[in-house]
Motif scaffolding. Structure first.
Motif, short mmCIF file in Angstrom:
data_model
loop_
_atom_site.label_atom_id
_atom_site.label_comp_id
_atom_site.label_asym_id
_atom_site.label_seq_id
_atom_site.Cartn_x
_atom_site.Cartn_y
_atom_site.Cartn_z
N ALA A 1 0.85 -1.19 0.00
CA ALA A 1 0.00 0.00 0.00
C ALA A 1 0.89 1.24 0.00
O ALA A 1 0.67 2.20 -0.76
CB ALA A 1 -0.91 -0.02 1.21
N GLU A 2 1.96 1.18 0.84
CA GLU A 2 2.84 2.33 0.94
C GLU A 2 3.57 2.56 -0.38
O GLU A 2 3.71 3.67 -0.86
CB GLU A 2 3.84 2.08 2.06
CG GLU A 2 4.52 3.35 2.52
CD GLU A 2 5.51 3.06 3.64
OE1 GLU A 2 5.19 2.21 4.48
OE2 GLU A 2 6.58 3.68 3.61
N LEU A 3 3.99 1.42 -0.98
CA LEU A 3 4.70 1.48 -2.25
C LEU A 3 3.84 2.13 -3.33
O LEU A 3 4.30 2.97 -4.10
CB LEU A 3 5.07 0.05 -2.66
CG LEU A 3 6.42 -0.13 -3.30
CD1 LEU A 3 7.50 0.28 -2.35
CD2 LEU A 3 6.60 -1.59 -3.69
N ASP A 4 2.56 1.70 -3.36
CA ASP A 4 1.63 2.27 -4.34
C ASP A 4 1.52 3.77 -4.15
O ASP A 4 1.59 4.55 -5.10
CB ASP A 4 0.23 1.63 -4.16
CG ASP A 4 0.18 0.27 -4.82
OD1 ASP A 4 1.15 -0.04 -5.54
OD2 ASP A 4 -0.80 -0.46 -4.61
N GLU A 5 1.37 4.14 -2.86
CA GLU A 5 1.20 5.56 -2.56
C GLU A 5 2.42 6.35 -3.01
O GLU A 5 2.34 7.38 -3.65
CB GLU A 5 1.01 5.70 -1.05
CG GLU A 5 0.34 7.00 -0.67
CD GLU A 5 0.18 7.04 0.85
OE1 GLU A 5 0.52 8.05 1.45
OE2 GLU A 5 -0.23 5.99 1.40
N ARG A 6 3.62 5.75 -2.67
CA ARG A 6 4.87 6.42 -3.04
C ARG A 6 4.98 6.57 -4.56
O ARG A 6 5.41 7.59 -5.06
CB ARG A 6 6.07 5.62 -2.55
CG ARG A 6 6.28 5.70 -1.09
CD ARG A 6 7.01 7.00 -0.71
NE ARG A 6 6.70 7.37 0.66
CZ ARG A 6 7.35 6.90 1.72
NH1 ARG A 6 8.35 6.12 1.55
NH2 ARG A 6 7.00 7.26 2.93
N SER A 7 4.58 5.53 -5.30
CA SER A 7 4.77 5.63 -6.75
C SER A 7 3.79 6.65 -7.35
O SER A 7 4.13 7.32 -8.32
CB SER A 7 4.70 4.27 -7.43
OG SER A 7 3.44 3.73 -7.29
N VAL A 8 2.61 6.79 -6.72
CA VAL A 8 1.69 7.83 -7.19
C VAL A 8 2.32 9.20 -6.94
O VAL A 8 2.35 10.07 -7.82
CB VAL A 8 0.32 7.72 -6.45
CG1 VAL A 8 -0.52 8.95 -6.71
CG2 VAL A 8 -0.41 6.47 -6.90
#
Ligand code: ADP
Length: 449
Positions: free
Chosen positions: A211-218
């Motif tokens: 979830a954090e990774l997704d947020e970071r990539s956004v």
């Protein structure tokens, strides 16, 4: 009654009920003599006394014969015969349980009456039944003095006690094994619970991480878009005034304008030069921003490499005027490929310009060859080279190898990142091989179609 290969050990006749004790003792003796283990001796003796009792009840004059089979699997056989004919079915029914005490038991009606035959295999530990040993056993048995029924009762009691002891020991063993099994089960269950807890915990961690990774990539994508927008806007805004400055310096230097002093001319030249550099930077930035923003749409067509190579030869030769450097554009070994001619030429020009810039002597060579379904362009030079740890960094924006000085012209540090972007847009890759002091080879790999 003797089976083939079997040799008789002893024969005895039963007449009265007391004889059952005798045959029981004798059975145990024979079993011991041929090497059966203690428990098997008791089993055989018990089986024999049961058979003797049943046979005697059917009629007196029962004969028992012990034989030993020394060959093959050594076996002790006992045959109990009774001259009463036709009793096999009834006797067999009474001896069903007894059959379990020996390896085989069969009851048959024969010409001489009813016969019960039993057999018990000898253990591997039993001594070999050589003719001498057989004689010895026979002699021993002949001297056997039967005990009284009371003696036999006491022996039977002892055997019963021993059997009960054994049963109790086995039951204790079983209880202990059960307890151990239960303990092990508890341990396994505890381990299982612990593992599944850990797994759950890890899973939760991984999910949170994703979830954090997704947020970071956004966030990263948003930041990168913002940067491209900023670069595009700033460079666009800068282009007009810088072009105006260049125009003004040209006007000032024009022979038709008012004459300038030598010092004024030098300073206006400097202004013009700096403005030119600035315009190059602004243009490079604008190109890169466009490529990064995905605003470059390739125009796909069949590209004739002879034409592209010819143009590069023509446009770059004026840059490579130093006699110490051979500028070679080879005849293309691949006639063409499906690509965007303008973007491809821009990439190759960029790499060739760099090679010429960083090569003091030797050669700069452009070549192309087919590699499987791909086409590889190489721009090889014998210039300064690049330290291995910087092979990736030179593709970063504004990065220039510290201390590397272009032999001709200046740079912005934007050429290689831009070239790599364009090659990516064309569906390929750009890499470098280089040894400091020996030279560099930049390779562009593109799909043929
Ligand atoms: P620049 O405008 O400085 O050439 P580039 O992005 O094209 O920017 O290249 C980045 C740096 O990589 C250069 O400044 C130089 O240090 C190094 N470089 C690129 N090409 C070569 C080459 N052919 N030989 C040696 N160094 C090179």
């Amino acid at each position: 009654m003797t089976a083939s290969g079997a040799q008789s050990l002893m024969r005895i006749r039963l007449r009265a009920e007391q004889d059952v004790f005798v045959v029981r003792q004798l059975g145990r003796e024979v079993a011991r003599a041929v090497g059966l283990e203690q428990q098997d001796q008791t089993r055989l003796a018990t089986a024999l006394s049961e058979v003797g009792r049943v046979m005697l009840a059917a009629g007196p004059d029962t004969e028992v014969e012990f034989t030993a089979e020394p060959n093959g699997v050594p076996t002790l056989r006992v045959a109990v015969g009774n001259p009463q004919p036709g009793g096999a079915a009834e006797i067999g029914a009474q001896l069903v349980q007894v059959g379990r005490l020996v390896d085989t038991m069969e009851v048959s009606d024969g010409e001489t009456g009813t016969v019960v035959r039993m057999a018990r295999r000898l253990p591997a530990s039993a001594p070999r039944l050589t003719p001498d040993r057989m004689d010895e056993i026979r002699a021993g048995l002949a001297q056997h003095v039967p005990g009284t029924p009371l003696d036999e009762l006491s022996v039977q009691n002892q055997q019963l006690i021993a059997a009960l002891d054994e049963v109790r020991a086995q039951r204790d063993d079983l209880a202990r094994l059960n307890a151990e099994l239960e303990e092990t089960n508890r341990g396994v269950m505890a381990l299982y619970h612990q593992l599944s807890d850990e797994l759950e915990e890890t899973n939760r961690g991984v999910v949170a991480l994703y979830a954090e990774l997704d947020e970071r990539s956004v966030q990263l994508r948003a930041a990168s878009e913002a940067k491209s927008r900023f670069l595009a806007n700033v460079s666009h805004e800068l282009r007009a005034p810088v072009t105006a400055v260049i125009g003004l310096t040209r006007l000032l230097l024009d022979p038709a304008s008012d004459p300038l002093t030598a010092e004024q001319r030098r300073q206006v030249d400097l202004i013009g030069g700096s403005a030119g550099d600035l315009l190059t930077l602004v243009n490079d930035l604008l190109d890169l921003a466009k490529a990064e923003a995905g605003r470059i749409e390739p125009q796909w067509s069949e590209v004739d490499l002879r034409v592209v190579f010819g143009q590069l030869r023509g446009t770059l030769r004026p840059l490579a005027t130093r006699p110490e450097v051979d500028f070679v554009v080879e005849e293309p070994a691949v006639p063409g490929l499906r690509s965007d001619e303008v973007l491809l030429a821009r990439v190759l020009r960029n790499l060739l310009t760099n090679a010429i810039k960083f090569t003091a002597e030797g050669s700069v060579t452009l070549a192309v060859r087919a590699v499987g379904d791909d086409v590889e362009f190489t721009v090889a030079d014998t210039g300064t080279g690049i330290p291995p740890e910087l092979h990736e960094r030179i593709f970063e924006e504004f990065y220039q190898v510290p201390g590397s000085r272009a032999i001709t012209g200046k740079g912005t540090g934007l050429g290689l990142p831009y070239a790599r972007r364009l090659v990516g847009i064309l569906g390929g890759g750009l890499r470098v091989d280089s040894v400091p002091g020996e030279g560099s080879t930049f390779t562009v790999r593109l799909p043929k179609s």
